[in-house]
Design a protein around this motif. Structure first.
Motif, PDB file in Angstrom:
ATOM      1  N   ALA A   1       0.834  -1.210   0.000  1.00 43.54           N
ATOM      2  CA  ALA A   1       0.000   0.000   0.000  1.00 43.54           C
ATOM      3  C   ALA A   1       0.864   1.254   0.000  1.00 43.54           C
ATOM      4  N   LEU A   2       1.962   1.228   0.742  1.00 47.63           N
ATOM      5  CA  LEU A   2       2.866   2.382   0.769  1.00 47.63           C
ATOM      6  C   LEU A   2       3.511   2.598  -0.591  1.00 47.63           C
ATOM      7  N   GLU A   3       3.922   1.496  -1.219  1.00 44.10           N
ATOM      8  CA  GLU A   3       4.551   1.622  -2.540  1.00 44.10           C
ATOM      9  C   GLU A   3       3.573   2.157  -3.581  1.00 44.10           C
ATOM     10  N   ASP A   4       2.266   1.890  -3.360  1.00 39.45           N
ATOM     11  CA  ASP A   4       1.233   2.391  -4.280  1.00 39.45           C
ATOM     12  C   ASP A   4       0.746   3.787  -3.882  1.00 39.45           C
ATOM     13  N   ASN A   5       1.370   4.370  -2.834  1.00 36.30           N
ATOM     14  CA  ASN A   5       0.978   5.699  -2.349  1.00 36.30           C
ATOM     15  C   ASN A   5      -0.487   5.756  -1.940  1.00 36.30           C
ATOM     16  N   ASP A   6      -1.019   4.655  -1.443  1.00 38.54           N
ATOM     17  CA  ASP A   6      -2.414   4.595  -1.016  1.00 38.54           C
ATOM     18  C   ASP A   6      -2.459   4.769   0.501  1.00 38.54           C
ATOM     19  N   VAL A   7      -2.623   6.019   0.944  1.00 40.23           N
ATOM     20  CA  VAL A   7      -2.587   6.326   2.374  1.00 40.23           C
ATOM     21  C   VAL A   7      -3.747   5.664   3.113  1.00 40.23           C
ATOM     22  N   ALA A   8      -4.944   5.718   2.530  1.00 40.31           N
ATOM     23  CA  ALA A   8      -6.122   5.148   3.200  1.00 40.31           C
ATOM     24  C   ALA A   8      -5.958   3.647   3.413  1.00 40.31           C
ATOM     25  N   LEU A   9      -5.485   2.956   2.378  1.00 44.84           N
ATOM     26  CA  LEU A   9      -5.299   1.508   2.506  1.00 44.84           C
ATOM     27  C   LEU A   9      -4.176   1.182   3.489  1.00 44.84           C
ATOM     28  N   THR A  10      -3.144   2.013   3.498  1.00 43.21           N
ATOM     29  CA  THR A  10      -2.046   1.825   4.457  1.00 43.21           C
ATOM     30  C   THR A  10      -2.577   1.880   5.883  1.00 43.21           C
ATOM     31  N   LYS A  11      -3.394   2.888   6.175  1.00 47.54           N
ATOM     32  CA  LYS A  11      -3.941   3.030   7.525  1.00 47.54           C
ATOM     33  C   LYS A  11      -4.895   1.883   7.860  1.00 47.54           C
ATOM     34  N   LYS A  12      -5.619   1.427   6.852  1.00 46.62           N
ATOM     35  CA  LYS A  12      -6.540   0.307   7.068  1.00 46.62           C
ATOM     36  C   LYS A  12      -5.768  -0.942   7.489  1.00 46.62           C
ATOM     37  N   HIS A  13      -4.655  -1.232   6.799  1.00 45.06           N
ATOM     38  CA  HIS A  13      -3.857  -2.405   7.144  1.00 45.06           C
ATOM     39  C   HIS A  13      -3.167  -2.214   8.497  1.00 45.06           C
ATOM     40  N   PHE A  14      -2.766  -0.978   8.807  1.00 42.42           N
ATOM     41  CA  PHE A  14      -2.148  -0.728  10.109  1.00 42.42           C
ATOM     42  C   PHE A  14      -3.156  -0.990  11.227  1.00 42.42           C
ATOM     43  N   LEU A  15      -4.417  -0.655  10.981  1.00 45.50           N
ATOM     44  CA  LEU A  15      -5.458  -0.929  11.975  1.00 45.50           C
ATOM     45  C   LEU A  15      -5.600  -2.433  12.209  1.00 45.50           C
ATOM     46  N   ARG A  16      -5.466  -3.229  11.139  1.00 44.85           N
ATOM     47  CA  ARG A  16      -5.474  -4.688  11.293  1.00 44.85           C
ATOM     48  C   ARG A  16      -4.356  -5.133  12.234  1.00 44.85           C
ATOM     49  N   LEU A  17      -3.175  -4.535  12.064  1.00 40.22           N
ATOM     50  CA  LEU A  17      -2.029  -4.883  12.900  1.00 40.22           C
ATOM     51  C   LEU A  17      -2.308  -4.549  14.354  1.00 40.22           C
ATOM     52  N   VAL A  18      -2.842  -3.361  14.600  1.00 37.43           N
ATOM     53  CA  VAL A  18      -3.138  -2.924  15.967  1.00 37.43           C
ATOM     54  C   VAL A  18      -4.130  -3.876  16.623  1.00 37.43           C
ATOM     55  N   ASN A  19      -5.191  -4.208  15.902  1.00 33.54           N
ATOM     56  CA  ASN A  19      -6.205  -5.090  16.469  1.00 33.54           C
ATOM     57  C   ASN A  19      -5.676  -6.503  16.692  1.00 33.54           C
ATOM     58  N   TYR A  20      -4.768  -6.954  15.839  1.00 31.86           N
ATOM     59  CA  TYR A  20      -4.177  -8.274  16.043  1.00 31.86           C
ATOM     60  C   TYR A  20      -3.347  -8.286  17.322  1.00 31.86           C
ATOM     61  N   VAL A  21      -2.556  -7.245  17.537  1.00 36.76           N
ATOM     62  CA  VAL A  21      -1.738  -7.165  18.752  1.00 36.76           C
ATOM     63  C   VAL A  21      -2.627  -7.108  19.988  1.00 36.76           C
ATOM     64  N   GLU A  22      -3.710  -6.357  19.907  1.00 39.18           N
ATOM     65  CA  GLU A  22      -4.642  -6.288  21.040  1.00 39.18           C
ATOM     66  C   GLU A  22      -5.233  -7.660  21.350  1.00 39.18           C
ATOM     67  N   SER A  23      -5.629  -8.390  20.296  1.00 39.76           N
ATOM     68  CA  SER A  23      -6.267  -9.688  20.514  1.00 39.76           C
ATOM     69  C   SER A  23      -5.283 -10.723  21.044  1.00 39.76           C
ATOM     70  N   THR A  24      -3.999 -10.555  20.722  1.00 41.88           N
ATOM     71  CA  THR A  24      -2.993 -11.530  21.131  1.00 41.88           C
ATOM     72  C   THR A  24      -2.437 -11.258  22.514  1.00 41.88           C
ATOM     73  N   THR A  25      -2.230  -9.976  22.843  1.00 45.32           N
ATOM     74  CA  THR A  25      -1.568  -9.629  24.108  1.00 45.32           C
ATOM     75  C   THR A  25      -2.513  -9.051  25.148  1.00 45.32           C
ATOM     76  N   GLY A  26      -3.699  -8.604  24.715  1.00 48.13           N
ATOM     77  CA  GLY A  26      -4.608  -7.955  25.654  1.00 48.13           C
ATOM     78  C   GLY A  26      -4.195  -6.530  25.981  1.00 48.13           C
ATOM     79  N   PHE A  27      -3.227  -5.977  25.240  1.00 47.40           N
ATOM     80  CA  PHE A  27      -2.724  -4.636  25.506  1.00 47.40           C
ATOM     81  C   PHE A  27      -2.925  -3.764  24.275  1.00 47.40           C
ATOM     82  N   SER A  28      -3.383  -2.537  24.468  1.00 45.33           N
ATOM     83  CA  SER A  28      -3.619  -1.617  23.354  1.00 45.33           C
ATOM     84  C   SER A  28      -2.380  -0.759  23.103  1.00 45.33           C
ATOM     85  N   PRO A  29      -1.696  -0.932  21.966  1.00 39.42           N
ATOM     86  CA  PRO A  29      -0.540  -0.095  21.652  1.00 39.42           C
ATOM     87  C   PRO A  29      -0.944   1.366  21.536  1.00 39.42           C
ATOM     88  N   ILE A  30       0.000   2.253  21.845  1.00 36.94           N
ATOM     89  CA  ILE A  30      -0.271   3.689  21.810  1.00 36.94           C
ATOM     90  C   ILE A  30       0.730   4.350  20.877  1.00 36.94           C
TER      91      ILE A  30
END
Length: 602
Positions: free
Chosen positions: A191-220
C-alpha cells in the motif's frame, strides 16, 4: 513428576522431567538425574520428594525474575507496532513532528500498562538492533516463514534469560504469531509503494487489532489514535487468526475441549487442502496412513497420547501387513484385528522405511496440532526406526542404482533389439530416464512444445506451466539439454512426427497420480520379465545418474541443476539464477552407458 527406578546394582535413582516452559531455567536440560545412594525404597521416596521440592522452589524463585513468554510476546509485538507506526508516518508525512515517535514512547506506554521491566526485556531480546522492519520483511522470493526465522536469527540474542530455545514448541508458536504480523506488513508495504494512504492506515489498523487480541494490551502511538475511530473499527477490522503463547507444562493445550484422533486428522487435512500446498495424492496418502494409526490406537483423545504410546505405535506398525487392500482376508477388519489376522496368515509386514513414513506423517500431524494449540508437545517427534540388523546405513544405500549387468538385460530385450513394442513410451521412457535422471511423471507429462532449441542446444523443459502438469517443488523446474545418444537414436525425429500442440506420449491418460500410472505398472512388469530384481525400479535411473555424475567428479551444484535439486545454500538457491544450457549440456554429456550401444534406432 518424579520417577524412581532401580539400577542393576539395586541403588535407586531420581529422575525428574522438566516441563518445556521451565527448561530455560536449567540450561535447557529436559531431565534431572541423581543417584539416591540407597537401596531402600521407602528412604528413596522420602529423598526424591525432598529433591522435587527443592526443584519446584528453585523454579518459583527463578521464574519470578525471568522473562516470561507472555512478557516477551507483548514486548515484541508492541515494538513492531511502534516501529511500523514510525515508518508509516515518516513516509506519508515526513515533516510531521509525529515522525519522531521513538522507543521511549513505547517504553512509556508499556510502563503505564504495568510492565516496568520493558527496558530490561527489550534490551535482552535485542530489539534495539532493529531498524525499519517494513524495509526488510517484504521479499517475494522468500516465504513468510523464512522471513520470520531470519528476523529471529538476526535480531534476537539467545541466552540463558530467553523464555524459549530456538526450535522449541514455544519458539514455533511465537514464529506463527509473528508470521501473522508479517502478513500484514506485506500488505502495508504494498500500500505504501502504491501511495495509497487510506489503505495503508486500514492495514495498520489490522495490525493494531491483532496485537490487542494476542496480548490484551492496546498499543499507543499518534497513528493508532488516528486510525482507531468508531467508523473505521466497524468497517476496516479484518481480524487475523488469534495465536496465543501458553506455558502449559503437559500435553493439554489452552484449547478448552480435547479432540479425538479422527477429528484431528479431519482438521489437519482440511487445513492443508485450504493452503493448497500439498497435492491431492499426498493428502490421500496422509489420510490413509493416519487412519491406520488412529484405528490401531482405537481413536483416543489426542492429549492422552504420550511418548510411550507413540513408541508402541512403531511396534504395532512393524506387525502391520503390507498391501493389505490387495487381500480379501482383511476385508471388514480394523485396528488390532488386522494385526491378529496378519499374524495368523504370516503375512508380509511393512518394511522399516514404510514404518518410518507412517511415523513421520503422524509427527507432521502432531506438529500441526502443537502450532494450533491443541497440544503442547509432539510425542511422535524423532522416533527412530531401524531395519532390525543393528547396522547403520547411508541414505544413498536405501535405493540402489542400476548396474551394468542389469542395464544389459534391459537394453538387450526385444523392445530394443527387435523393436517389438506396442506404444512408443515402451521404447523411450527407459532411455529418457537413463540419460536425463528425470522422474517418471516428469517425462510422461511432457508436451511437444516442451522440447525446444535454446542457443543451438536441443532441450527438454521440465515444468508445471499447464494445468495437467506438476512438479515436486520449485527446484524441479529446469531445462535439460538432450543427450547426444538420444538424438542419435532418433528422439528428435520422433518429436517431429507428433502433433505440435499435443503431448509427447499421448497414449498415456491422466489419472490421480498424473500421467505415469500406466507407464509405471508396465515398466514394473517388463523389467521383471527381463530378470531384473524387484528392488530396482524406474526411479533407480535417477539414482544411477546421480551416482555416475558423482563418480565423474561433477560439481554438486551442476548435478543438482540437472536433477532438479536445491543446493542447500542461500547463495545459489535464492540469489543464483539457473545455469545456461551449454553448461548443463557438458554435465549431461558426461554420462555414458555402453549397454545402450546395442539399441536399434527408432
Amino acid at each position: 513428576m518424579a520417577l524412581y527406578i532401580s539400577s542393576k546394582s539395586g541403588i535407586w535413582q531420581f529422575r525428574y522431567q522438566i516441563p518445556p516452559r521451565y527448561r530455560h531455567l536449567f540450561s535447557n536440560r529436559y531431565e534431572i538425574k541423581k543417584s539416591l545412594r540407597t537401596s531402600d525404597k521407602q528412604e528413596a521416596k522420602v529423598l526424591s520428594l525432598e529433591l522435587e521440592s527443592r526443584i519446584r522452589r528453585k523454579v518459583f524463585e527463578m521464574e519470578s525474575d525471568s522473562i516470561t513468554i507472555e512478557k516477551f510476546t507483548k514486548t515484541m509485538l508492541t515494538h513492531l507496532v511502534g516501529k511500523t507506526s514510525e515508518r508509516i508516518i515518516s513516509i506519508i508525512n515526513p515533516i510531521s513532528d509525529d515522525a519522531s515517535f521513538m522507543h521511549e514512547d513505547i517504553m512509556g506506554c508499556l510502563q503505564e500498562a504495568g510492565d516496568e521491566n520493558y527496558a530490561e526485556t527489550a534490551s535482552i531480546v535485542g530489539f534495539y538492533k532493529d531498524e525499519f522492519i517494513l524495509d526488510t520483511v517484504y521479499d517475494l522470493n522468500q516465504s513468510l516463514e523464512e522471513q520470520v526465522q531470519d528476523y529471529f536469527a538476526t535480531r534476537i540474542d539467545t541466552n540463558e534469560y530467553m523464555p524459549f530455545t530456538l526450535g522449541s514448541t514455544e519458539y514455533w508458536m511465537l514464529v506463527q504469531t509473528i508470521k501473522q504480523c508479517f502478513k500484514i506488513f506485506k500488505d502495508i508495504r504494498i500500500a505504501l509503494e502504491d501511495n495509497d494512504v487510506a489503505l495503508t492506515k486500514k492495514h495498520f489498523l489490522r495490525l493494531v487489532n491483532y496485537v490487542e487480541s494476542t496480548t490484551g494490551f492496546s498499543p499507543i502511538s499518534p497513528l493508532v489514535d488516528e486510525v482507531k475511530t468508531p467508523i473505521q473499527i466497524q468497517t476496516a477490522i479484518v481480524q487475523p487468526p488469534q495465536i496465543s503463547i501458553t506455558n502449559a507444562s503437559n500435553t493439554t493445550s489452552s484449547k478448552s475441549v480435547s479432540i479425538k484422533f479422527s477429528q484431528a486428522i479431519t482438521k489437519f487435512v482440511q487445513s492443508k487442502r485450504d493452503e493448497g500446498v500439498i497435492s491431492a495424492k499426498s493428502l490421500n496418502d496422509y489420510t490413509n496412513r493416519l487412519n491406520v494409526i488412529c484405528d490401531l490406537l482405537d481413536n483416543p483423545s489426542i492429549d492422552n497420547i504420550n511418548r510411550t504410546i507413540a513408541e508402541n505405535v512403531r511396534n504395532l506398525l512393524r506387525k502391520y501387513p503390507s498391501n493389505k487392500t490387495k487381500f480379501k482376508e482383511f476385508n471388514g477388519l480394523k485396528g488390532k484385528a488386522i494385526l491378529d489376522r496378519a499374524s495368523l496368515l504370516r503375512s508380509k509386514t511393512l518394511s522399516p522405511s514404510s514404518v518410518k513414513s507412517y511415523l513421520e506423517k503422524c509427527s507432521t500431524l502432531f506438529k500441526w496440532l502443537c502450532l494450533h494449540e491443541y497440544i503442547t508437545r509432539n510425542p511422535f517427534e524423532s522416533i527412530k526406526v531401524n531395519d532390525g540388523t543393528g547396522r547403520k546405513h547411508k541414505i544413498s544405500d536405501e535405493r540402489p542404482p542400476w548396474n551394468e549387468e542389469q542395464l544389459n538385460k534391459l537394453f538387450s530385450s526385444p523392445i530394443y533389439t527387435n523393436k517389438e513394442f506396442k506404444h512408443p513410451y515402451y521404447y523411450w521412457l527407459p532411455l529418457l530416464g537413463l540419460f536425463t535422471g528425470a522422474r517418471l511423471n516428469e517425462i510422461c507429462q511432457l508436451y511437444v512444445a516442451d522440447v525446444t532449441c535454446k542457443t543451438g542446444i536441443w532441450c527438454i523443459h521440465i515444468t508445471d506451466q499447464r494445468s495437467d502438469q506438476k512438479i515436486k517443488n520449485a527446484n524441479s523446474e529446469r531445462v535439460l539439454p538432450i543427450h547426444s545418444k538420444l538424438i542419435e537414436l532418433g528422439f528428435l525425429e520422433y518429436i517431429d512426427s507428433l502433433d505440435k500442440n499435443g503431448r509427447v506420449f499421448p497414449e498415456l491418460n491422466y489419472q490421480r497420480d498424473g500421467y505415469s500410472t500406466a507407464a509405471g505398472k508396465w515398466f514394473s512388469r517388463y523389467k521383471e520379465r527381463c530378470g531384473i530384481e524387484q528392488k530396482i525400479v524406474f526411479h533407480s535411473f535417477r539414482h544411477t545418474v546421480a551416482t555416475e555424475l558423482k563418480q565423474a567428479g561433477i560439481a554438486s551444484e551442476k548435478a543438482a541443476a540437472m536433477l532438479g535439486h536445491g543446493t542447500g545454500t542461500i547463495t545459489y538457491d535464492r540469489y543464483g539464477k539457473a545455469y545456461h544450457p551449454e553448461i548443463v549440456a557438458d554435465v549431461v554429456e558426461s554420462l555414458s552407458f555402453p549397454a545402450t550401444n546395442q539399441v536399434l534406432k527408432w
